[in-house]
Design an enzyme around this catalytic site. Structure first.
Site, PDB file in Angstrom:
ATOM      1  N   ARG A   1      26.191  35.682  31.328  1.00  0.00           N
ATOM      2  CA  ARG A   1      26.668  37.206  31.379  1.00  0.00           C
ATOM      3  C   ARG A   1      25.614  37.984  32.355  1.00  0.00           C
ATOM      4  NH1 ARG A   1      24.710  40.099  27.741  1.00  0.00           N
ATOM      5  NH2 ARG A   1      25.508  39.205  25.940  1.00  0.00           N
TER       6      ARG A   1
ATOM      7  N   TYR B   1      43.804  56.310  44.289  1.00  0.00           N
ATOM      8  CA  TYR B   1      44.221  55.410  43.626  1.00  0.00           C
ATOM      9  C   TYR B   1      44.486  55.396  42.191  1.00  0.00           C
ATOM     10  CZ  TYR B   1      44.667  50.544  41.530  1.00  0.00           C
ATOM     11  OH  TYR B   1      45.208  49.573  40.896  1.00  0.00           O
TER      12      TYR B   1
ATOM     13  N   ASP C   1      34.781  53.894  47.583  1.00  0.00           N
ATOM     14  CA  ASP C   1      35.792  52.878  47.351  1.00  0.00           C
ATOM     15  C   ASP C   1      36.133  52.538  48.643  1.00  0.00           C
ATOM     16  OD1 ASP C   1      38.006  51.152  46.994  1.00  0.00           O
ATOM     17  OD2 ASP C   1      38.613  52.498  45.156  1.00  0.00           O
TER      18      ASP C   1
ATOM     19  N   LYS D   1      41.299  42.463  46.709  1.00  0.00           N
ATOM     20  CA  LYS D   1      42.533  42.671  47.993  1.00  0.00           C
ATOM     21  C   LYS D   1      41.680  42.034  49.119  1.00  0.00           C
ATOM     22  CE  LYS D   1      43.943  45.398  44.948  1.00  0.00           C
ATOM     23  NZ  LYS D   1      43.666  46.940  44.555  1.00  0.00           N
TER      24      LYS D   1
HETATM   25  C1  PLP Z   1      43.186  47.794  43.655  1.00  0.00           C
HETATM   26  C2  PLP Z   1      42.458  49.011  43.709  1.00  0.00           C
HETATM   27  C3  PLP Z   1      41.597  49.270  42.830  1.00  0.00           C
HETATM   28  C4  PLP Z   1      41.228  48.746  41.508  1.00  0.00           C
HETATM   29  O1  PLP Z   1      40.925  47.129  41.557  1.00  0.00           O
HETATM   30  P1  PLP Z   1      41.304  45.818  40.499  1.00  0.00           P
HETATM   31  O2  PLP Z   1      40.473  44.868  41.250  1.00  0.00           O
HETATM   32  O3  PLP Z   1      42.682  46.070  40.533  1.00  0.00           O
HETATM   33  O4  PLP Z   1      40.682  46.504  39.085  1.00  0.00           O
HETATM   34  C5  PLP Z   1      40.684  50.200  42.942  1.00  0.00           C
HETATM   35  N1  PLP Z   1      40.914  50.944  44.227  1.00  0.00           N
HETATM   36  C6  PLP Z   1      41.433  50.653  45.063  1.00  0.00           C
HETATM   37  C7  PLP Z   1      41.721  51.474  46.512  1.00  0.00           C
HETATM   38  C8  PLP Z   1      42.643  49.676  44.954  1.00  0.00           C
HETATM   39  O5  PLP Z   1      43.391  49.287  45.877  1.00  0.00           O
END
Ligand code: PLP
Length: 389
Positions: free
Chosen positions: A56, A108, A180, A205
């Protein structure tokens, strides 16, 4: 050895994706870090270990990924989590009841849900404003403001938020700015170099890039902040496993090549849709008529692989028909993989945002979002043509 390390500190982005923070493994010289599928590590005497005690806290495969994150974001300290939202959760735990966060009104959906359905109950206050106009941010700042949460380009309206302008706005104030960077990816923009304190990714992503893993990333440049985040990461425990760390590390090695093709294909498709008589509006920051085009040009290396559009008439039924007719574009949540995806935000990714709030930011029921993949663009255009009719 020292010379080699020095060289790796100065790599250009397209080399950092492959070599950043990485050296062949010590035991056998493996070029790829092995998947250390272990929860614990042998000690010769209590405390007598080689830097790893319990997975962890640290795991060698995750450590390799965390170094890679730091390298591609031009930061110093990287952290890997079990998902993008787990990474965000760790940032919010830096705050205390009474603290306030300012964020964008077309955030988001999952981030909005985490803010309003979990952390609001722990006493944090949230302001959602149209952040592509900095005046709205200034108006929301007060003594309690502790965090500005930026997402740019925004999902799915493709608004561009001026990172440097916000950094200027809060200079000298005790406010953190977190970005983000999921939609753009580190290839297109590196928020830490623009003065941001924290950069976050849903590595699910573009970074991992193959739709085969869910994982989150944080990168910072200051030791104090890194120590606090490291403490939260270990204390809350929302870490990712070694196999997922490995897959993400492997994905990052081709990030720059994939992104080039994502951007090229998206530009061709944006122009195709914009010239199609059945389409009413295309949201893509590469258009000169995009309201934030100049900011996009100044802070992004390219315009990314994401775009949204609405058809003429802008009705719900025609949007649903189009996404159902698509064959090569898969109707699915998520984005940033090598394959093209189509989504209907109002009923999928953004269903957790109330309809009135969604529509205020332009996210109407007729909006379709595309994550343009790296296939041959002629096949993608042919698919869109047959689906739009
Ligand atoms: C998918 C996404 C998230 C969340 O991420 P996860 O890996 O699904 O928890 C946060 N911000 C944006 C812009 C996203 O596209």
């Amino acid at each position: 050895m020292a010379k080699k390390k020095h060289m790796k500190d100065k790599l250009h982005f397209n080399s950092a994706t492959i070599h950043g923070g990485q050296t062949p493994e010590k035991a056998y010289g493996a070029v790829m870090p092995p998947i250390y599928q272990t929860s614990t590590y042998a000690q010769t005497t209590p405390g007598g270990h080689q830097g790893f005690e319990y997975s962890r806290t640290h795991n060698p495969t995750r450590k390799a990924l965390e170094k890679s994150f730091a390298s591609i974001e031009a930061g110093k300290y990287g952290f890997a989590f079990g998902s993008g939202l787990a990474a965000m959760d760790a940032i919010l735990k830096l705050l205390k009841p009474g603290d306030e966060i300012i964020s964008t009104d077309d955030l988001y959906g999952g981030s909005y849900r985490l803010f309003t359905k979990i952390f609001k109950d722990f006493g944090l206050g949230f302001h959602f404003v149209p952040m592509n106009n900095t005046e709205h941010i200034s108006a929301a700042i007060n003594d309690k403001t502790k965090l500005i949460w930026v997402e740019t380009p925004t999902n799915p309206m493709m608004n561009i938020i001026d990172i440097k302008a916000i950094v200027e706005l809060i200079r000298g104030k005790d406010i953190l700015i977190a970005v983000d960077n999921t939609f753009a990816s580190s290839y297109i923009q590196q928020p830490l170099t623009m003065g941001a304190d924290i950069v976050m990714h849903s590595a699910t992503k573009y970074l991992a890039g193959h739709s085969d893993v869910v994982l989150g990333a944080l990168v910072v440049k200051e030791l104090k902040l890194a120590e606090r985040i490291g403490f939260i990461q270990n204390a809350s425990g929302a870490i990712c496993g070694p196999m997922d760390s490995y897959l993400t590390l492997r994905g990052i090695k081709t990030l720059h090549v994939r992104m080039q093709r994502h951007c090229e294909n998206a530009a061709i498709i944006a122009n195709f849709l914009n010239e199609n008589s059945r389409i009413q509006k295309v949201y893509w920051p590469g258009f000169e008529f995009h309201p934030n085009h100049n900011v996009a040009k100044s802070q992004m290396k390219d315009f990314g692989g994401m775009l949204s559009f609405i058809t003429k008439g802008a009705d719900y039924e025609s949007a649903i028909k189009i996404v159902e007719r698509l064959k090569l574009f898969t109707l699915a949540e998520s984005l940033g993989g090598v394959e093209s995806l189509a989504g209907h935000p109002a009923s999928m990714t953004h269903a957790s945002i109330p309809k009135e709030q969604r529509e205020k930011s332009g996210l109407v029921d007729a909006l379709i979002r595309l994550s343009v993949g790296i296939e041959d663009v002629r096949d993608l255009i042919a698919d869109l043509k047959q689906a739009i009719g």
